[in-house]
Every structure is written in C-alpha cells, then in structure tokens.
Write a protein that holds these residues in place. Structure first.
Motif, PDB file in Angstrom:
ATOM      1  N   THR A  21       0.895  -1.021  -0.232  1.00  0.00           N
ATOM      2  CA  THR A  21      -0.201   0.329  -0.136  1.00  0.00           C
ATOM      3  C   THR A  21       0.648   1.542  -0.160  1.00  0.00           C
ATOM      4  OG1 THR A  21      -1.875  -1.242   1.035  1.00  0.00           O
ATOM      5  CG2 THR A  21      -1.863   1.638   1.513  1.00  0.00           C
ATOM      6  N   SER A  22       1.833   1.531   0.470  1.00  0.00           N
ATOM      7  CA  SER A  22       2.469   2.768   1.220  1.00  0.00           C
ATOM      8  C   SER A  22       3.568   2.577  -0.763  1.00  0.00           C
ATOM      9  CB  SER A  22       4.123   2.420   2.164  1.00  0.00           C
ATOM     10  OG  SER A  22       3.210   2.101   3.092  1.00  0.00           O
ATOM     11  N   ALA A  23       4.095   1.356  -1.364  1.00  0.00           N
ATOM     12  CA  ALA A  23       3.982   1.337  -2.602  1.00  0.00           C
ATOM     13  C   ALA A  23       3.969   2.370  -3.308  1.00  0.00           C
ATOM     14  CB  ALA A  23       4.999   0.367  -2.669  1.00  0.00           C
ATOM     15  N   PHE A  24       2.576   1.750  -3.289  1.00  0.00           N
ATOM     16  CA  PHE A  24       1.726   2.238  -4.632  1.00  0.00           C
ATOM     17  C   PHE A  24       1.702   3.763  -4.116  1.00  0.00           C
ATOM     18  CE2 PHE A  24      -0.188  -1.757  -5.413  1.00  0.00           C
ATOM     19  CZ  PHE A  24       0.510  -1.882  -7.069  1.00  0.00           C
ATOM     20  N   LEU A  25       1.057   4.135  -2.777  1.00  0.00           N
ATOM     21  CA  LEU A  25       0.600   6.113  -2.318  1.00  0.00           C
ATOM     22  C   LEU A  25       2.062   6.678  -2.903  1.00  0.00           C
ATOM     23  CD1 LEU A  25      -0.937   4.816   0.963  1.00  0.00           C
ATOM     24  CD2 LEU A  25      -2.375   6.394  -1.333  1.00  0.00           C
ATOM     25  N   GLY A  26       3.672   6.274  -2.557  1.00  0.00           N
ATOM     26  CA  GLY A  26       4.534   6.561  -2.964  1.00  0.00           C
ATOM     27  C   GLY A  26       4.234   7.345  -4.326  1.00  0.00           C
ATOM     28  N   ILE A  27       3.797   5.928  -5.552  1.00  0.00           N
ATOM     29  CA  ILE A  27       4.123   6.569  -6.804  1.00  0.00           C
ATOM     30  C   ILE A  27       3.258   7.256  -7.219  1.00  0.00           C
ATOM     31  CG2 ILE A  27       3.428   5.278  -9.301  1.00  0.00           C
ATOM     32  CD1 ILE A  27       4.206   2.623  -7.579  1.00  0.00           C
ATOM     33  N   ALA A  28       1.389   7.726  -6.780  1.00  0.00           N
ATOM     34  CA  ALA A  28       0.689   8.402  -6.441  1.00  0.00           C
ATOM     35  C   ALA A  28       1.202   9.482  -6.236  1.00  0.00           C
ATOM     36  CB  ALA A  28      -0.338   8.023  -5.972  1.00  0.00           C
ATOM     37  N   LEU A  29       1.980  10.142  -5.203  1.00  0.00           N
ATOM     38  CA  LEU A  29       2.463  10.977  -4.707  1.00  0.00           C
ATOM     39  C   LEU A  29       3.970  12.105  -5.281  1.00  0.00           C
ATOM     40  CD1 LEU A  29       2.224  10.389  -0.656  1.00  0.00           C
ATOM     41  CD2 LEU A  29       1.161  12.238  -1.995  1.00  0.00           C
ATOM     42  N   SER A  30       3.745  11.044  -5.747  1.00  0.00           N
ATOM     43  CA  SER A  30       5.493  11.633  -6.773  1.00  0.00           C
ATOM     44  C   SER A  30       4.571  12.142  -7.824  1.00  0.00           C
ATOM     45  CB  SER A  30       5.993  10.699  -7.520  1.00  0.00           C
ATOM     46  OG  SER A  30       5.206   9.541  -8.828  1.00  0.00           O
TER      47      SER A  30
END
Length: 307
Positions: free
Chosen positions: A196-205
């Motif tokens: 979940t954190s990884a996907f959110l990191g990609i989105a926040l980029s």
C-alpha cells in the motif's frame, strides 16, 4: 526532527545513467516487451535487482529511510527509559519497557518511509532529471517499471523489519511474541502495509512540480502522519479528534496492527474501541491499496503534462 533527504540530485543523475543503460539492454533482448506478458514480467523482475542496488548505493536515502527507525527507537529508549515501564499497575508492577512500546510504531514508520517517502521523492527526482522521459522512449512498460519500484520497497522493507526486530531483541532486550498466530498477523499486516505504501508513494510522486521540490512537498506529509498516527506519540493520549483524523489514513492502521502483534493483549484497551480490530485494519489497508493503485496508474506519466 527531520526526514530530509539531501543529495537527491546526485542520486537521480546516477540513476538516470544506469536506468537508461538497463532499459536499452532490456529492449535489445526483447523487441516488444509491452505486448508480451512474460517479457514484461522478466524485465520487471530484473529491475527489482537494479532498483535495490541503486537504493543501497545511495547513502543519504539509506540513512533517512532505512536507518531512521533504528535511530528513533534508540533515542526514545534512551530518553524515556529511565521513567519506568509503560502500562504499569497502580502498585508499580507490570507494564512493558519504553523500547517495547515504541517498536511497533517504528516498524510501521519504516514501512511508510520505505514506500511513500522513498518512492515519491525518487520518482519525482527521475522525472526532474529526465530519466523517465528517456525511459518513455524505450519499449519499457510502465508495469515493469512499477514492478521494479515496488519490488525494491518489498525487499528493503523485509530486510529493514528483520534487522529492526533483531536489534530490538539482541541489543535492547525486548521480548518478542512466541505465538505463531502473532507472526502470521505480522506477515499480512506488513505485506499489505508495504505494498500500500509503495503504491501511494508512486501516486504522490506526481505532486511535486520538480525533483528539487520533492522533499519539501513529501516529507511534511510523512512527518505529520507519523505524529498523529501513534508512531512518535502514544496514540491513546492524543485528543479524540486527532485520533479520528489519523484513522482516515493508512499509517494509523499499520501502527495499530503492529501494536496488536508486539504488545500484550491488555494494551488493546488503550485503542479507540478497546480492541485491536484486525479485520478493520485489513479492510482499511485494502481500500488504500486500491486507491493507491488507481491513482498510480491514472497519474503516472513518463513526462509531466505541463512540461
């Protein structure tokens, strides 16, 4: 207390050169990786190794995302350990050490830092230095690119959690769970939280307008979430409105899940509802995983729209 990552430009410059070379080689081996499922998978798996090597070659990223939970756990243990155990009975008996109480929060923070902060800053930097633009001109599939990033977070996250638990047991003398079901719970909370954190990191980029502004945009978000989600402060002493606000975001549920694994069952009474609520933890993390996945796919571009 800052999670800033200096030297991002030098890291992304090195990443640009290495990534372009890796993608060119992948393209030569597989002429149409975007249309072949096996080729996409093979290239994605090869990028996991590449991303992991690049991560550990960058000392500032390793310090501020990999080692930061270790440093904070040591600081809290040294600063507050003399005040006695947390959760003691009126007669002064029972309770757990300060280090034992903060270990779950540091594990949750490591998941967030490795996924959200690391990927958001890293990908924004790759957009800023032209790495993604060059990759967009190769046959590299976005799916392979995502696999490399998420795989790197998963590999480094597992290594970080294992090392943190080892340090807590060997150096700080913190007792670990002995029940197999506790470790099974740890496994699914960890995996769900990291992905979940990884996907959110990609989105926040997609949020920073440049690679240079990435740390200024992402780090305050991550830092605030840690303060309101029971990482740096004892969650049960926070005002109710702050607890409710934290419940909207995934870090609160990751920290609660880790508390449910590593703290005695008697500490469940300190949670908002007086229980660990593992089904609700799974539901909230699953919802955020889907949100992150959708946002990642919708917002991801090899180059910014306003470029």
């Amino acid at each position: 207390m800052s999670n800033g990552i200096p030297g991002t430009d030098s890291r992304t410059a090195a990443s640009a050169r290495a990534t372009a070379a890796a993608s060119t080689a992948a393209s030569a081996e597989s002429p149409r990786p975007r249309t072949g499922g096996l080729s996409v998978l093979r290239i994605g798996l090869s990028r996991v190794g590449y991303e992991t090597r690049m991560y550990f070659r960058t000392t500032d990223s390793v310090f501020f995302t990999f080692l930061f939970p270790f440093i904070m756990l040591a600081i809290f243990t040294a600063a507050f350990g003399a005040s006695g155990n947390i959760g003691t009975a009126p007669d002064g008996s029972g309770g757990i050490s300060v280090g034992a109480y903060y270990l779950p929060g540091m594990l949750a923070a490591g998941m967030l830092l490795s996924g959200v902060q690391n990927l958001a800053v890293d990908i924004a930097g790759e957009k800023g230095d032209g790495t993604l633009k060059r990759l967009g001109g190769t046959p590299l599939s976005p799916l392979s690119y995502f696999m490399g990033k998420i795989g790197q977070v998963l590999v480094t996250g597992i290594f970080q959690a294992a090392l943190l638990i080892l340090v807590a047991r060997v150096l700080l003398g913190i007792d670990l769970p002995t029940e197999p079901e506790k470790w099974l719970t740890f496994a699914w909370v960890f995996l769900l939280g990291v992905i979940t954190s990884a996907f959110l990191g990609i989105a926040l980029s997609a949020l920073p307008r440049s690679g240079k502004s990435a740390t200024a945009v992402i780090i305050p978000i991550v830092l605030i979430l840690q303060f309101i989600s029971g990482v740096y402060l004892q969650f049960y002493v926070l005002p109710e409105w702050m607890q409710n606000l934290a419940s909207v975001f995934p870090l609160k549920w990751m920290a609660q899940g880790m508390r449910g694994v590593f703290l005695p069952d008697s500490f469940a009474s300190l949670e908002q509802t007086g229980a660990w609520e593992f089904p609700l933890i799974a539901l909230n993390l699953a919802i955020w995983l889907v949100v992150g996945l959708v946002l990642s796919r919708v917002t991801f571009r090899w180059i910014r729209k306003d470029t």
